[in-house]
Design a protein around this motif. Sequence first.
Motif, PDB file in Angstrom:
ATOM      1  N   SER A  27     -20.040  37.053 -11.663  1.00 40.94           N
ATOM      2  CA  SER A  27     -19.269  37.046 -13.078  1.00 40.94           C
ATOM      3  C   SER A  27     -18.020  37.302 -12.627  1.00 40.94           C
ATOM      4  O   SER A  27     -17.404  37.703 -11.546  1.00 40.94           O
ATOM      5  CB  SER A  27     -19.896  38.014 -13.820  1.00 40.94           C
ATOM      6  OG  SER A  27     -19.576  39.236 -13.386  1.00 40.94           O
ATOM      7  N   LEU A  28     -17.130  36.864 -13.993  1.00 42.53           N
ATOM      8  CA  LEU A  28     -15.614  37.122 -13.789  1.00 42.53           C
ATOM      9  C   LEU A  28     -15.232  38.618 -13.605  1.00 42.53           C
ATOM     10  O   LEU A  28     -14.521  39.113 -12.904  1.00 42.53           O
ATOM     11  CB  LEU A  28     -15.116  36.404 -14.998  1.00 42.53           C
ATOM     12  CG  LEU A  28     -13.635  36.476 -15.119  1.00 42.53           C
ATOM     13  CD1 LEU A  28     -13.069  35.791 -14.075  1.00 42.53           C
ATOM     14  CD2 LEU A  28     -13.179  35.777 -16.640  1.00 42.53           C
ATOM     15  N   SER A  29     -16.244  39.507 -14.304  1.00 44.05           N
ATOM     16  CA  SER A  29     -16.177  41.070 -14.282  1.00 44.05           C
ATOM     17  C   SER A  29     -16.400  41.325 -12.854  1.00 44.05           C
ATOM     18  O   SER A  29     -15.697  42.192 -12.351  1.00 44.05           O
ATOM     19  CB  SER A  29     -17.137  41.456 -15.157  1.00 44.05           C
ATOM     20  OG  SER A  29     -17.046  42.745 -15.047  1.00 44.05           O
ATOM     21  N   MET A  30     -17.204  40.744 -12.140  1.00 42.09           N
ATOM     22  CA  MET A  30     -17.439  41.291 -10.860  1.00 42.09           C
ATOM     23  C   MET A  30     -16.428  40.995  -9.936  1.00 42.09           C
ATOM     24  O   MET A  30     -15.989  41.579  -9.172  1.00 42.09           O
ATOM     25  CB  MET A  30     -19.099  40.803 -10.347  1.00 42.09           C
ATOM     26  CG  MET A  30     -19.136  41.173  -8.946  1.00 42.09           C
ATOM     27  SD  MET A  30     -20.711  40.583  -8.364  1.00 42.09           S
ATOM     28  CE  MET A  30     -21.162  41.553  -7.041  1.00 42.09           C
ATOM     29  N   GLN A  31     -15.801  39.686 -10.195  1.00 39.75           N
ATOM     30  CA  GLN A  31     -14.752  39.201  -9.427  1.00 39.75           C
ATOM     31  C   GLN A  31     -13.738  40.375  -9.343  1.00 39.75           C
ATOM     32  O   GLN A  31     -13.037  40.594  -8.579  1.00 39.75           O
ATOM     33  CB  GLN A  31     -14.212  37.843  -9.906  1.00 39.75           C
ATOM     34  CG  GLN A  31     -13.107  37.100  -9.240  1.00 39.75           C
ATOM     35  CD  GLN A  31     -12.450  36.061  -9.884  1.00 39.75           C
ATOM     36  OE1 GLN A  31     -12.165  36.133 -10.830  1.00 39.75           O
ATOM     37  NE2 GLN A  31     -13.025  34.868  -9.509  1.00 39.75           N
ATOM     38  N   ALA A  58     -15.299  32.231  -9.899  1.00 38.70           N
ATOM     39  CA  ALA A  58     -16.291  33.392 -10.064  1.00 38.70           C
ATOM     40  C   ALA A  58     -17.654  32.514  -9.949  1.00 38.70           C
ATOM     41  O   ALA A  58     -18.732  33.062  -9.161  1.00 38.70           O
ATOM     42  CB  ALA A  58     -16.450  34.269 -11.233  1.00 38.70           C
ATOM     43  N   LEU A  59     -17.794  31.564 -10.985  1.00 37.26           N
ATOM     44  CA  LEU A  59     -19.246  30.915 -11.133  1.00 37.26           C
ATOM     45  C   LEU A  59     -19.595  30.036  -9.470  1.00 37.26           C
ATOM     46  O   LEU A  59     -20.607  30.239  -9.152  1.00 37.26           O
ATOM     47  CB  LEU A  59     -18.867  29.838 -11.989  1.00 37.26           C
ATOM     48  CG  LEU A  59     -18.929  30.380 -13.675  1.00 37.26           C
ATOM     49  CD1 LEU A  59     -18.773  29.336 -14.472  1.00 37.26           C
ATOM     50  CD2 LEU A  59     -20.401  31.050 -13.714  1.00 37.26           C
ATOM     51  N   TYR A  76     -13.801  42.340  -6.023  1.00 34.23           N
ATOM     52  CA  TYR A  76     -13.128  41.490  -4.973  1.00 34.23           C
ATOM     53  C   TYR A  76     -11.505  41.628  -5.270  1.00 34.23           C
ATOM     54  O   TYR A  76     -10.874  41.261  -4.304  1.00 34.23           O
ATOM     55  CB  TYR A  76     -13.452  40.045  -5.005  1.00 34.23           C
ATOM     56  CG  TYR A  76     -15.040  39.909  -4.631  1.00 34.23           C
ATOM     57  CD1 TYR A  76     -15.561  40.145  -3.484  1.00 34.23           C
ATOM     58  CD2 TYR A  76     -15.941  39.687  -5.379  1.00 34.23           C
ATOM     59  CE1 TYR A  76     -16.828  40.267  -2.977  1.00 34.23           C
ATOM     60  CE2 TYR A  76     -17.158  39.375  -5.364  1.00 34.23           C
ATOM     61  CZ  TYR A  76     -17.671  39.763  -4.030  1.00 34.23           C
ATOM     62  OH  TYR A  76     -18.821  39.492  -3.606  1.00 34.23           O
ATOM     63  N   ASP A  77     -11.031  42.131  -6.094  1.00 32.34           N
ATOM     64  CA  ASP A  77      -9.476  42.048  -6.436  1.00 32.34           C
ATOM     65  C   ASP A  77      -8.871  43.193  -5.681  1.00 32.34           C
ATOM     66  O   ASP A  77      -9.080  44.419  -6.178  1.00 32.34           O
ATOM     67  CB  ASP A  77      -9.391  41.918  -7.835  1.00 32.34           C
ATOM     68  CG  ASP A  77      -7.821  41.928  -8.025  1.00 32.34           C
ATOM     69  OD1 ASP A  77      -7.100  41.905  -7.183  1.00 32.34           O
ATOM     70  OD2 ASP A  77      -7.401  41.989  -9.208  1.00 32.34           O
ATOM     71  N   ARG A  78      -8.115  43.101  -4.661  1.00 30.77           N
ATOM     72  CA  ARG A  78      -7.603  44.088  -3.872  1.00 30.77           C
ATOM     73  C   ARG A  78      -6.251  44.166  -4.075  1.00 30.77           C
ATOM     74  O   ARG A  78      -5.720  45.128  -3.405  1.00 30.77           O
ATOM     75  CB  ARG A  78      -7.859  43.888  -2.413  1.00 30.77           C
ATOM     76  CG  ARG A  78      -9.161  43.761  -2.005  1.00 30.77           C
ATOM     77  CD  ARG A  78      -9.987  45.095  -1.978  1.00 30.77           C
ATOM     78  NE  ARG A  78     -11.539  45.086  -1.718  1.00 30.77           N
ATOM     79  CZ  ARG A  78     -12.546  45.666  -2.438  1.00 30.77           C
ATOM     80  NH1 ARG A  78     -12.068  46.413  -3.411  1.00 30.77           N
ATOM     81  NH2 ARG A  78     -13.630  45.586  -2.058  1.00 30.77           N
ATOM     82  N   ARG A  79      -5.665  43.860  -5.049  1.00 28.18           N
ATOM     83  CA  ARG A  79      -4.326  43.954  -5.401  1.00 28.18           C
ATOM     84  C   ARG A  79      -3.794  45.367  -5.746  1.00 28.18           C
ATOM     85  O   ARG A  79      -4.766  46.090  -6.277  1.00 28.18           O
ATOM     86  CB  ARG A  79      -3.793  43.091  -6.657  1.00 28.18           C
ATOM     87  CG  ARG A  79      -3.706  41.619  -6.331  1.00 28.18           C
ATOM     88  CD  ARG A  79      -3.578  40.735  -7.481  1.00 28.18           C
ATOM     89  NE  ARG A  79      -4.475  41.027  -8.461  1.00 28.18           N
ATOM     90  CZ  ARG A  79      -4.368  41.005  -9.941  1.00 28.18           C
ATOM     91  NH1 ARG A  79      -2.977  40.634 -10.281  1.00 28.18           N
ATOM     92  NH2 ARG A  79      -5.295  41.479 -10.709  1.00 28.18           N
TER      93      ARG A  79
END
Length: 98
Positions: free
Chosen positions: A63-67, A57-58, A71-74
């Motif tokens: 941020s990890l939250s935004m990631q 993420a960095l 972006y997480d399409r599972r």
Amino acid sequence: VCSSDLFEKSGKKTNPHLLRDMIVTHVRGGGGGSGKGGVGGGGTSHSASEQELEALALYMGHSLSMQRDSYDRRTMTQKVAPAVELLQSVNQKRKNVD
């Protein structure tokens, strides 16, 4: 540069946002295949550690939250699979003790 290189290799139009989707979904364990094994090869997915996800993420500049949110399409099934496996493991260990 990224979009044209990806188009040249795959023949499909890809933008940086879609590339991030693919990478994050893959390393969070939604890359298809058996769900076991490392990054790359054979369509296997990789479940990255929290430390690896934070570093990614960095590196991507967010941020990890935004990631996780963007972006997480599972699928929901893919997201809860580790919890299901954990509960099955606990249940199996309990049966072995009894």
